[in-house]
Design a protein around this motif. Structure first.
Motif, PDB file in Angstrom:
ATOM      1  N   VAL A 171       0.842  -1.194   0.000  1.00 50.46           N
ATOM      2  CA  VAL A 171       0.000   0.000   0.000  1.00 50.46           C
ATOM      3  C   VAL A 171       0.878   1.245   0.000  1.00 50.46           C
ATOM      4  CG1 VAL A 171      -1.736   1.310   1.293  1.00 50.46           C
ATOM      5  CG2 VAL A 171      -1.844  -1.193   1.244  1.00 50.46           C
ATOM      6  N   LEU A 172       0.557   2.166  -0.900  1.00 51.99           N
ATOM      7  CA  LEU A 172       1.254   3.446  -0.988  1.00 51.99           C
ATOM      8  C   LEU A 172       0.306   4.561  -0.569  1.00 51.99           C
ATOM      9  CD1 LEU A 172       3.480   5.467  -1.912  1.00 51.99           C
ATOM     10  CD2 LEU A 172       2.502   5.288  -4.221  1.00 51.99           C
ATOM     11  N   PHE A 173       0.780   5.428   0.321  1.00 49.88           N
ATOM     12  CA  PHE A 173       0.071   6.651   0.686  1.00 49.88           C
ATOM     13  C   PHE A 173       0.772   7.791  -0.045  1.00 49.88           C
ATOM     14  CE2 PHE A 173      -0.585   3.701   4.140  1.00 49.88           C
ATOM     15  CZ  PHE A 173      -1.959   3.775   4.316  1.00 49.88           C
ATOM     16  N   LEU A 174       0.023   8.495  -0.888  1.00 48.30           N
ATOM     17  CA  LEU A 174       0.588   9.528  -1.745  1.00 48.30           C
ATOM     18  C   LEU A 174       0.069  10.897  -1.333  1.00 48.30           C
ATOM     19  CD1 LEU A 174       2.324   9.940  -4.370  1.00 48.30           C
ATOM     20  CD2 LEU A 174       0.140   9.932  -5.603  1.00 48.30           C
ATOM     21  N   CYS A 175       0.987  11.857  -1.214  1.00 51.97           N
ATOM     22  CA  CYS A 175       0.647  13.233  -0.857  1.00 51.97           C
ATOM     23  C   CYS A 175       1.467  14.162  -1.746  1.00 51.97           C
ATOM     24  CB  CYS A 175       0.951  13.465   0.626  1.00 51.97           C
ATOM     25  SG  CYS A 175       0.094  14.881   1.337  1.00 51.97           S
ATOM     26  N   THR A 176       1.276  15.443  -1.595  1.00 48.46           N
ATOM     27  CA  THR A 176       2.039  16.375  -2.412  1.00 48.46           C
ATOM     28  C   THR A 176       3.525  16.313  -2.086  1.00 48.46           C
ATOM     29  OG1 THR A 176       0.153  17.856  -2.645  1.00 48.46           O
ATOM     30  CG2 THR A 176       2.328  18.795  -3.079  1.00 48.46           C
ATOM     31  N   GLY A 177       3.886  16.555  -0.819  1.00 50.76           N
ATOM     32  CA  GLY A 177       5.298  16.674  -0.463  1.00 50.76           C
ATOM     33  C   GLY A 177       5.868  15.544   0.356  1.00 50.76           C
TER      34      GLY A 177
END
Length: 144
Positions: free
Chosen positions: A6-12
């Motif tokens: 599982v990948l948690f993706l955010c801007t920074g």
């Protein structure tokens, strides 16, 4: 047993996605291999590390990284935790199931805080919302 990825993706990749990675490792490390990454890298947010440590989860060994560094990882699920990442999710991540679960941005919430403690309360609120999501809803998303 093969762990789900599982990948948690955010801007920074400095705060919300890092918290989500930490909570996932804490609650589901036996069944889920958690990653976090960003569209950009902004470094680790010290307040995020501080409030996670208060809750008993040390994320200081994690690092801020670009989503492209995970291009070869066969992900099962990608969760965008902010609107910008949802709107700008790299195309190569579309091979996995994509889900958007937005959380408020603690630095923005804390920007006008009257004290350091009030600022940290913004981080704590989002930390706890992410904890509840990871603990209660993440397993459901992997089953469906």
């Amino acid at each position: 047993m093969i762990k789900k990825k599982v990948l948690f993706l955010c801007t920074g990749n400095s705060c919300r996605s890092q918290m989500a990675e930490g909570w996932t490792r804490h609650f589901h490390g036996d069944a889920i291999e958690a990653y976090s990454a960003g569209i950009e890298t902004h470094g680790m947010n010290p307040n995020a590390m501080r409030v996670m440590k208060e809750a008993g989860v040390d994320i200081s060994s994690q690092s801020s990284k670009l989503a492209s560094t995970l291009a070869e990882v066969p992900l099962d699920l990608v969760i965008t935790v902010c609107g910008h990442a949802d709107e700008n999710c790299p195309a190569f991540l579309a091979q996995a199931k994509l889900v958007h679960v937005g959380f408020d941005d603690p630095p923005k919430l804390a920007k006008d805080a009257a004290s350091e403690e009030q600022a940290l309360d913004s981080y704590r609120r989002v930390r706890d919302e992410i904890r509840d999501f990871v603990n209660e809803r993440l397993p459901e998303l992997l089953r469906s």
